[in-house]
Scaffold this motif. Structure first.
Motif, mmCIF file in Angstrom:
data_model
loop_
_atom_site.group_PDB
_atom_site.id
_atom_site.type_symbol
_atom_site.label_atom_id
_atom_site.label_comp_id
_atom_site.label_asym_id
_atom_site.label_seq_id
_atom_site.Cartn_x
_atom_site.Cartn_y
_atom_site.Cartn_z
ATOM 1 N N PHE A 2 0.806 -1.217 0.000
ATOM 2 C CA PHE A 2 0.000 0.000 0.000
ATOM 3 C C PHE A 2 0.841 1.270 0.000
ATOM 4 O O PHE A 2 0.352 2.329 -0.321
ATOM 5 C CB PHE A 2 -0.943 0.026 1.201
ATOM 6 C CG PHE A 2 -2.043 -0.992 1.127
ATOM 7 C CD1 PHE A 2 -2.810 -1.115 -0.014
ATOM 8 C CD2 PHE A 2 -2.313 -1.819 2.194
ATOM 9 C CE1 PHE A 2 -3.829 -2.045 -0.098
ATOM 10 C CE2 PHE A 2 -3.325 -2.753 2.130
ATOM 11 C CZ PHE A 2 -4.083 -2.866 0.980
ATOM 12 N N ARG A 3 2.113 1.185 0.365
ATOM 13 C CA ARG A 3 2.969 2.373 0.396
ATOM 14 C C ARG A 3 3.512 2.739 -0.971
ATOM 15 O O ARG A 3 4.137 3.774 -1.132
ATOM 16 C CB ARG A 3 4.117 2.178 1.378
ATOM 17 C CG ARG A 3 3.617 2.129 2.815
ATOM 18 C CD ARG A 3 4.748 1.978 3.782
ATOM 19 N NE ARG A 3 5.414 0.698 3.558
ATOM 20 C CZ ARG A 3 6.646 0.430 3.964
ATOM 21 N NH1 ARG A 3 7.353 1.337 4.588
ATOM 22 N NH2 ARG A 3 7.166 -0.741 3.747
ATOM 23 N N PHE A 11 -2.072 0.006 -8.171
ATOM 24 C CA PHE A 11 -3.232 -0.766 -8.609
ATOM 25 C C PHE A 11 -3.085 -2.237 -8.216
ATOM 26 O O PHE A 11 -4.027 -2.847 -7.690
ATOM 27 C CB PHE A 11 -3.404 -0.653 -10.126
ATOM 28 C CG PHE A 11 -4.497 -1.524 -10.669
ATOM 29 C CD1 PHE A 11 -5.822 -1.149 -10.555
ATOM 30 C CD2 PHE A 11 -4.201 -2.733 -11.275
ATOM 31 C CE1 PHE A 11 -6.836 -1.959 -11.032
ATOM 32 C CE2 PHE A 11 -5.206 -3.549 -11.766
ATOM 33 C CZ PHE A 11 -6.525 -3.165 -11.646
ATOM 34 N N VAL A 12 -1.915 -2.799 -8.450
ATOM 35 C CA VAL A 12 -1.684 -4.215 -8.153
ATOM 36 C C VAL A 12 -1.836 -4.484 -6.658
ATOM 37 O O VAL A 12 -2.452 -5.478 -6.258
ATOM 38 C CB VAL A 12 -0.291 -4.652 -8.659
ATOM 39 C CG1 VAL A 12 0.060 -6.044 -8.187
ATOM 40 C CG2 VAL A 12 -0.239 -4.575 -10.173
ATOM 41 N N GLU A 15 -5.770 -4.064 -5.712
ATOM 42 C CA GLU A 15 -6.609 -5.124 -6.295
ATOM 43 C C GLU A 15 -6.196 -6.508 -5.807
ATOM 44 O O GLU A 15 -7.046 -7.361 -5.568
ATOM 45 C CB GLU A 15 -6.565 -5.059 -7.819
ATOM 46 C CG GLU A 15 -7.321 -3.881 -8.377
ATOM 47 C CD GLU A 15 -8.782 -3.864 -7.960
ATOM 48 O OE1 GLU A 15 -9.482 -4.881 -8.126
ATOM 49 O OE2 GLU A 15 -9.219 -2.824 -7.444
ATOM 50 N N GLY A 16 -4.905 -6.727 -5.657
ATOM 51 C CA GLY A 16 -4.445 -8.015 -5.156
ATOM 52 C C GLY A 16 -4.938 -8.282 -3.739
ATOM 53 O O GLY A 16 -5.400 -9.381 -3.428
ATOM 54 N N PHE A 17 -4.841 -7.281 -2.888
ATOM 55 C CA PHE A 17 -5.309 -7.422 -1.512
ATOM 56 C C PHE A 17 -6.808 -7.693 -1.480
ATOM 57 O O PHE A 17 -7.275 -8.583 -0.766
ATOM 58 C CB PHE A 17 -4.964 -6.150 -0.726
ATOM 59 C CG PHE A 17 -5.055 -6.300 0.762
ATOM 60 C CD1 PHE A 17 -4.101 -7.014 1.461
ATOM 61 C CD2 PHE A 17 -6.088 -5.712 1.468
ATOM 62 C CE1 PHE A 17 -4.173 -7.132 2.842
ATOM 63 C CE2 PHE A 17 -6.174 -5.824 2.841
ATOM 64 C CZ PHE A 17 -5.215 -6.543 3.531
ATOM 65 N N VAL A 52 -1.670 7.156 0.214
ATOM 66 C CA VAL A 52 -1.179 5.936 0.865
ATOM 67 C C VAL A 52 -2.006 5.667 2.116
ATOM 68 O O VAL A 52 -2.401 4.525 2.376
ATOM 69 C CB VAL A 52 0.321 6.057 1.195
ATOM 70 C CG1 VAL A 52 0.798 4.865 2.012
ATOM 71 C CG2 VAL A 52 1.140 6.186 -0.080
ATOM 72 N N PHE A 53 -2.270 6.718 2.894
ATOM 73 C CA PHE A 53 -3.121 6.569 4.083
ATOM 74 C C PHE A 53 -4.484 6.001 3.695
ATOM 75 O O PHE A 53 -4.988 5.085 4.347
ATOM 76 C CB PHE A 53 -3.296 7.920 4.793
ATOM 77 C CG PHE A 53 -4.277 7.868 5.929
ATOM 78 C CD1 PHE A 53 -3.890 7.415 7.176
ATOM 79 C CD2 PHE A 53 -5.600 8.251 5.741
ATOM 80 C CE1 PHE A 53 -4.805 7.353 8.222
ATOM 81 C CE2 PHE A 53 -6.516 8.200 6.776
ATOM 82 C CZ PHE A 53 -6.117 7.744 8.026
ATOM 83 N N GLN A 54 -5.081 6.527 2.635
ATOM 84 C CA GLN A 54 -6.406 6.066 2.198
ATOM 85 C C GLN A 54 -6.367 4.599 1.781
ATOM 86 O O GLN A 54 -7.277 3.833 2.113
ATOM 87 C CB GLN A 54 -6.927 6.921 1.044
ATOM 88 C CG GLN A 54 -8.343 6.605 0.640
ATOM 89 C CD GLN A 54 -9.340 6.886 1.736
ATOM 90 O OE1 GLN A 54 -9.321 7.942 2.346
ATOM 91 N NE2 GLN A 54 -10.208 5.940 2.010
ATOM 92 N N ARG A 55 -5.325 4.197 1.075
ATOM 93 C CA ARG A 55 -5.205 2.782 0.692
ATOM 94 C C ARG A 55 -5.052 1.902 1.930
ATOM 95 O O ARG A 55 -5.633 0.818 2.006
ATOM 96 C CB ARG A 55 -4.031 2.589 -0.259
ATOM 97 C CG ARG A 55 -4.299 3.093 -1.653
ATOM 98 C CD ARG A 55 -3.272 2.594 -2.646
ATOM 99 N NE ARG A 55 -1.929 3.095 -2.400
ATOM 100 C CZ ARG A 55 -1.446 4.244 -2.889
ATOM 101 N NH1 ARG A 55 -2.207 5.000 -3.655
ATOM 102 N NH2 ARG A 55 -0.211 4.616 -2.627
#
Length: 84
Positions: A2-3, A11-12, A15-17, A52-55
């Motif tokens: 996520f960072r 994106f990867v 979406e992967g998570f 990054v925080f939002q992700r």
């Protein structure tokens, strides 16, 4: 994870998570990994970049939906990051 700040890595990671946590039996598979997932999510939540925080926050919500109350013991690790 996520960072990441460059496309397509952002994106990867997102979406992967999401896909990993949406499979059948995700709770049983993810719960033993919580000690490794929590620090990674915490670093994303403590990142100065708002994207990054939002992700990280979205990942925490997805993880909570997948593992349910199994995450309760780990919530104390996130309080300092989201209390601002």
């Amino acid at each position: 994870g996520f960072r990441e700040t460059k496309h397509p890595y952002t994106f990867v990671s997102v979406e992967g998570f999401r896909e990993i946590l949406s499979v059948d039996g995700a709770a049983e598979k993810a719960t033993p990994l919580l000690p490794k997932l929590v620090p990674a999510l915490k670093t994303a939540l403590a990142h100065p970049n708002p994207e990054v925080f939002q992700r990280g926050l979205n990942g925490l919500v997805q993880l909570s939906e997948a593992v349910g109350p199994n995450l309760n013991d780990h919530l104390k690790h996130f309080l300092s990051c989201v209390s601002i």
